[in-house]
Design a protein around this motif. Structure first.
Motif, short mmCIF file in Angstrom:
data_model
loop_
_atom_site.label_atom_id
_atom_site.label_comp_id
_atom_site.label_asym_id
_atom_site.label_seq_id
_atom_site.Cartn_x
_atom_site.Cartn_y
_atom_site.Cartn_z
N ALA A 1 0.82 -1.21 0.00
CA ALA A 1 0.00 0.00 0.00
C ALA A 1 0.85 1.26 0.00
O ALA A 1 0.42 2.31 -0.47
N LEU A 2 2.07 1.18 0.55
CA LEU A 2 2.94 2.35 0.62
C LEU A 2 3.73 2.58 -0.67
O LEU A 2 4.37 3.62 -0.80
N VAL A 3 3.69 1.62 -1.59
CA VAL A 3 4.47 1.76 -2.82
C VAL A 3 4.07 3.01 -3.61
O VAL A 3 4.94 3.78 -4.03
N PRO A 4 2.77 3.26 -3.88
CA PRO A 4 2.43 4.47 -4.66
C PRO A 4 2.90 5.76 -3.98
O PRO A 4 3.33 6.69 -4.66
N ALA A 5 2.82 5.82 -2.65
CA ALA A 5 3.23 7.04 -1.95
C ALA A 5 4.75 7.19 -1.95
O ALA A 5 5.27 8.32 -1.93
N ALA A 6 5.48 6.07 -1.97
CA ALA A 6 6.94 6.14 -1.90
C ALA A 6 7.59 6.28 -3.26
O ALA A 6 8.78 6.61 -3.34
N THR A 7 6.84 6.05 -4.33
CA THR A 7 7.44 6.09 -5.67
C THR A 7 8.11 7.43 -5.99
O THR A 7 9.21 7.45 -6.53
N PRO A 8 7.50 8.60 -5.68
CA PRO A 8 8.19 9.86 -5.99
C PRO A 8 9.52 10.03 -5.26
O PRO A 8 10.38 10.78 -5.72
N TRP A 9 9.70 9.36 -4.13
CA TRP A 9 10.94 9.51 -3.38
C TRP A 9 12.03 8.55 -3.85
O TRP A 9 13.19 8.73 -3.51
N VAL B 1 -6.38 -1.63 1.38
CA VAL B 1 -5.38 -2.16 0.45
C VAL B 1 -6.07 -2.89 -0.69
O VAL B 1 -5.66 -2.79 -1.86
N ARG B 2 -7.13 -3.65 -0.39
CA ARG B 2 -7.87 -4.34 -1.43
C ARG B 2 -8.47 -3.35 -2.43
O ARG B 2 -8.51 -3.60 -3.63
N ALA B 3 -8.96 -2.21 -1.90
CA ALA B 3 -9.52 -1.19 -2.78
C ALA B 3 -8.45 -0.61 -3.70
O ALA B 3 -8.74 -0.23 -4.85
N LEU B 4 -7.23 -0.52 -3.21
CA LEU B 4 -6.15 0.03 -4.02
C LEU B 4 -5.67 -0.96 -5.08
O LEU B 4 -5.38 -0.59 -6.22
N TYR B 5 -5.60 -2.24 -4.70
CA TYR B 5 -5.09 -3.28 -5.61
C TYR B 5 -6.18 -4.30 -5.91
O TYR B 5 -5.92 -5.51 -5.92
N TRP B 6 -7.40 -3.87 -6.19
CA TRP B 6 -8.50 -4.80 -6.43
C TRP B 6 -8.26 -5.68 -7.64
O TRP B 6 -8.85 -6.76 -7.76
N TRP B 7 -7.42 -5.27 -8.54
CA TRP B 7 -7.17 -6.01 -9.78
C TRP B 7 -6.11 -7.09 -9.61
O TRP B 7 -5.86 -7.88 -10.53
N HIS B 8 -5.49 -7.19 -8.44
CA HIS B 8 -4.36 -8.10 -8.23
C HIS B 8 -4.84 -9.36 -7.49
O HIS B 8 -5.24 -9.28 -6.33
N PRO B 9 -4.82 -10.52 -8.11
CA PRO B 9 -5.34 -11.74 -7.44
C PRO B 9 -4.55 -12.13 -6.20
O PRO B 9 -5.12 -12.66 -5.25
#
Length: 217
Positions: free
Chosen positions: A26-34, A197-205
């Protein structure tokens, strides 16, 4: 994979591994710019030097107008990205609606479940609760079709079905120990975070599989 390797270890350890992995995802999208990713590109040797090119004007047509030069089409790629964003937002909204529906159902269950005033249950809870947590826990008598469960982000409550009035001391103690362990781990708050987290990555099985396993640890 790590959770499978730990299948013979304590359930709390497997739950910790699954929850930590999903929280990191879940923290990956927030940490990507850094942590920008640098992609090496192959340079053309001619781009490093100055090259003189003679440019001739294209011939004019019969009407005296200069023909238009075709520009590269990038609109299609932009539309594709926009459609993907809309699909992702739709899936996220559906998962969040599911979470809200579960919250409403639990709130209704609390309203139609009176406090369990059985002296044996209250005495057993008084013996166990102070040894593991300082917060007050409320016992509630749920309808017969409701499984044993604990719920509450701030006010912790344990629901037991109506036939639990006739349980023996050993069974009462075992059930309360199990549910108090969930309360100590703040599983209600953890499960709400996992649904986000499920809402963020709902497409990931794999996310669905990991969350399903974490909820039953």
């Amino acid at each position: 994979a790590v959770s499978w390797l730990l299948r013979h270890r304590a359930a709390a350890l497997r739950h910790f591994v699954l929850f930590t992995s999903l929280a990191a995802a879940a923290l990956v999208p927030a940490a990507t710019p850094w942590f920008p990713v640098s992609v090496a590109s192959t340079r053309d040797p001619l781009s490093e030097s100055t090259v003189s090119v003679a440019v001739t004007s294209p011939p004019r047509g019969p009407s005296g107008l200069q023909p238009q030069v075709a520009q590269p089409a990038v609109e299609g790629a932009g539309n594709g990205t926009r459609w993907l964003a809309w699909v992702w937002m739709l899936g996220t909204a559906l998962v969040l609606m599911r979470l809200a529906r579960e919250g409403v159902a639990l709130s209704r269950l609390r309203r139609r479940s009176p406090a369990l005033d059985d002296e044996r249950w209250q005495r057993c809870l008084a013996d166990l609760a102070p040894s593991v947590l300082r917060r007050r826990v409320t016992l509630r008598m749920a309808p017969m079709d409701v499984p044993i469960m604990s719920f509450g982000l701030w006010c912790q409550q344990i629901f037991v079905p109506e036939p639990a009035r006739d349980w023996g001391d050993t069974q009462r103690r075992s059930v309360l120990c199990h549910e108090l362990a969930h309360i100590v781990r703040r599983d209600s708050l953890r499960f709400a975070a996992l649904e986000l987290v499920r809402a963020l990555y709902w497409w990931h099985p794999l996310v669905w599989m990991a969350i399903s396993e974490a909820r039953f640890q």
